[in-house]
Enzyme design. Structure first.
Site, PDB file in Angstrom:
ATOM      1  N   PHE A  94     -23.417  13.049 -19.287  1.00  0.00           N
ATOM      2  CA  PHE A  94     -23.102  13.005 -20.715  1.00  0.00           C
ATOM      3  C   PHE A  94     -24.006  13.981 -21.462  1.00  0.00           C
ATOM      4  O   PHE A  94     -25.237  13.902 -21.365  1.00  0.00           O
ATOM      5  CB  PHE A  94     -23.315  11.580 -21.256  1.00  0.00           C
ATOM      6  CG  PHE A  94     -23.048  11.447 -22.722  1.00  0.00           C
ATOM      7  CD1 PHE A  94     -21.747  11.399 -23.202  1.00  0.00           C
ATOM      8  CD2 PHE A  94     -24.097  11.369 -23.638  1.00  0.00           C
ATOM      9  CE1 PHE A  94     -21.497  11.281 -24.566  1.00  0.00           C
ATOM     10  CE2 PHE A  94     -23.858  11.248 -24.999  1.00  0.00           C
ATOM     11  CZ  PHE A  94     -22.553  11.206 -25.464  1.00  0.00           C
ATOM     12  N   GLY A  95     -23.414  14.902 -22.211  1.00  0.00           N
ATOM     13  CA  GLY A  95     -24.173  15.860 -23.018  1.00  0.00           C
ATOM     14  C   GLY A  95     -23.990  15.538 -24.492  1.00  0.00           C
ATOM     15  O   GLY A  95     -22.869  15.256 -24.935  1.00  0.00           O
ATOM     16  N   TYR A  96     -25.086  15.572 -25.251  1.00  0.00           N
ATOM     17  CA  TYR A  96     -25.005  15.238 -26.689  1.00  0.00           C
ATOM     18  C   TYR A  96     -25.671  16.306 -27.564  1.00  0.00           C
ATOM     19  O   TYR A  96     -25.629  16.218 -28.787  1.00  0.00           O
ATOM     20  CB  TYR A  96     -25.661  13.869 -26.951  1.00  0.00           C
ATOM     21  CG  TYR A  96     -27.099  13.841 -26.480  1.00  0.00           C
ATOM     22  CD1 TYR A  96     -27.409  13.518 -25.161  1.00  0.00           C
ATOM     23  CD2 TYR A  96     -28.143  14.205 -27.326  1.00  0.00           C
ATOM     24  CE1 TYR A  96     -28.720  13.537 -24.701  1.00  0.00           C
ATOM     25  CE2 TYR A  96     -29.454  14.221 -26.886  1.00  0.00           C
ATOM     26  CZ  TYR A  96     -29.731  13.884 -25.574  1.00  0.00           C
ATOM     27  OH  TYR A  96     -31.042  13.918 -25.119  1.00  0.00           O
ATOM     28  N   GLY A  97     -26.301  17.306 -26.938  1.00  0.00           N
ATOM     29  CA  GLY A  97     -26.990  18.360 -27.687  1.00  0.00           C
ATOM     30  C   GLY A  97     -26.433  19.702 -27.243  1.00  0.00           C
ATOM     31  O   GLY A  97     -25.218  19.935 -27.257  1.00  0.00           O
ATOM     32  N   SER A  98     -27.332  20.577 -26.778  1.00  0.00           N
ATOM     33  CA  SER A  98     -26.858  21.905 -26.358  1.00  0.00           C
ATOM     34  C   SER A  98     -25.882  21.815 -25.181  1.00  0.00           C
ATOM     35  O   SER A  98     -25.080  22.732 -24.970  1.00  0.00           O
ATOM     36  CB  SER A  98     -28.040  22.804 -26.000  1.00  0.00           C
ATOM     37  OG  SER A  98     -28.678  22.337 -24.831  1.00  0.00           O
ATOM     38  N   GLU A 133     -33.539  21.379 -18.566  1.00  0.00           N
ATOM     39  CA  GLU A 133     -33.948  20.235 -19.395  1.00  0.00           C
ATOM     40  C   GLU A 133     -35.382  19.788 -19.090  1.00  0.00           C
ATOM     41  O   GLU A 133     -35.752  18.654 -19.371  1.00  0.00           O
ATOM     42  CB  GLU A 133     -32.974  19.065 -19.180  1.00  0.00           C
ATOM     43  CG  GLU A 133     -31.516  19.381 -19.470  1.00  0.00           C
ATOM     44  CD  GLU A 133     -31.243  19.736 -20.922  1.00  0.00           C
ATOM     45  OE1 GLU A 133     -31.895  19.160 -21.807  1.00  0.00           O
ATOM     46  OE2 GLU A 133     -30.397  20.608 -21.176  1.00  0.00           O
TER      47      GLU A 133
HETATM   48  C1  SIN Z   1     -28.098  17.323 -24.078  1.00  0.00           C
HETATM   49  O1  SIN Z   1     -27.542  18.260 -24.632  1.00  0.00           O
HETATM   50  O2  SIN Z   1     -27.424  16.386 -23.584  1.00  0.00           O
HETATM   51  C2  SIN Z   1     -29.580  17.235 -23.937  1.00  0.00           C
HETATM   52  C3  SIN Z   1     -30.343  17.916 -25.000  1.00  0.00           C
HETATM   53  C4  SIN Z   1     -30.174  19.401 -25.061  1.00  0.00           C
HETATM   54  O3  SIN Z   1     -30.212  20.068 -24.013  1.00  0.00           O
HETATM   55  O4  SIN Z   1     -30.005  19.939 -26.161  1.00  0.00           O
END
Ligand code: SIN
Length: 200
Positions: free
Chosen positions: A24-28, A99
């Site tokens: 699951f990705g929530y940012g970049s 990460e």
């Molecule tokens: C993510 O995107 O899920 C983790 C945070 C990031 O890499 O910005």
């Protein structure tokens, strides 16, 4: 915990015999998809909110002048929308390096848009990591993001791309959009100040 979480993550899960894993990705990870995946689906996780509370020393800032990137913070009843990717376990070799600045992989339940569910993993930078910055006023977060820059580029680009991707997903994230507005106002007043300075 040290700045570099690569080794911690390598020891956290055993993927023997597993062909693919949901991430699951929530940012970049929503908008910068520089890794191979088998399938991609919008998804939500429950009990977490996205916050610009994690310092970035290696991507959108430097050790001397860290930027701010998102992590997840527990909040009962909250929902966080993002993008889920089904990936081969070997892809974590590269993602753990990407990460590495404080994020650890945790197991989570994913809810897809058709309400079906799956188990997955998510990178979270918890408050005990050395790069954690914690809460600040929206305008202070915006100011820090506006001036920060690192090997992956400008910090405001991270924020603006994330806000655009969330709109595309149909998500309403008041925290991200408030910081986006604060940055836009700061840019407008900087331009106005420059024009006034030029005219006087
Ligand atoms: C993510 O995107 O899920 C983790 C945070 C990031 O890499 O910005």
């Amino acid at each position: 915990m040290s700045f570099d979480t690569t080794e911690h993550n390598r020891q956290r899960f055993c993927f023997d015999g597993i062909e693919s894993v949901w991430l699951f990705g929530y940012g970049s990870l929503i908008y910068k998809v520089d890794f191979p995946f088998l399938e991609q689906r919008p998804a939500t996780i429950e009990g977490w909110v996205r916050r610009f509370w994690q310092g970035s020393h290696d991507h959108r800032g430097t050790p001397e002048a860290p930027g701010r990137v998102v992590t997840l913070v527990e909040q009962p009843g909250a929902r966080c929308k993002g993008m889920a990717y089904r990936i081969a376990p070997a892809v974590f070799e590269q993602l753990d390096v990407r990460e590495k600045n404080g994020y650890l992989r945790f197991a989570t339940d994913l809810i897809f848009d058709d309400e079906s569910r799956a188990e997955g993993l998510v990178y979270i930078a918890t408050e005990d990591n050395a790069a954690f910055l914690g809460p600040a006023h929206d305008s202070d977060i915006a100011r820090q993001i506006a001036v920060s820059c690192g090997p992956s580029g400008r910090n405001d680009e991270y924020l603006l791309k994330l806000a655009e991707a969330l709109r595309h997903l149909g998500d309403d994230d008041p925290h991200v959009f408030a910081i986006e507005s604060a940055i836009e106002s700061a840019i407008e007043s900087a331009i106005k100040g420059a024009i006034e300075g030029f005219q006087s």
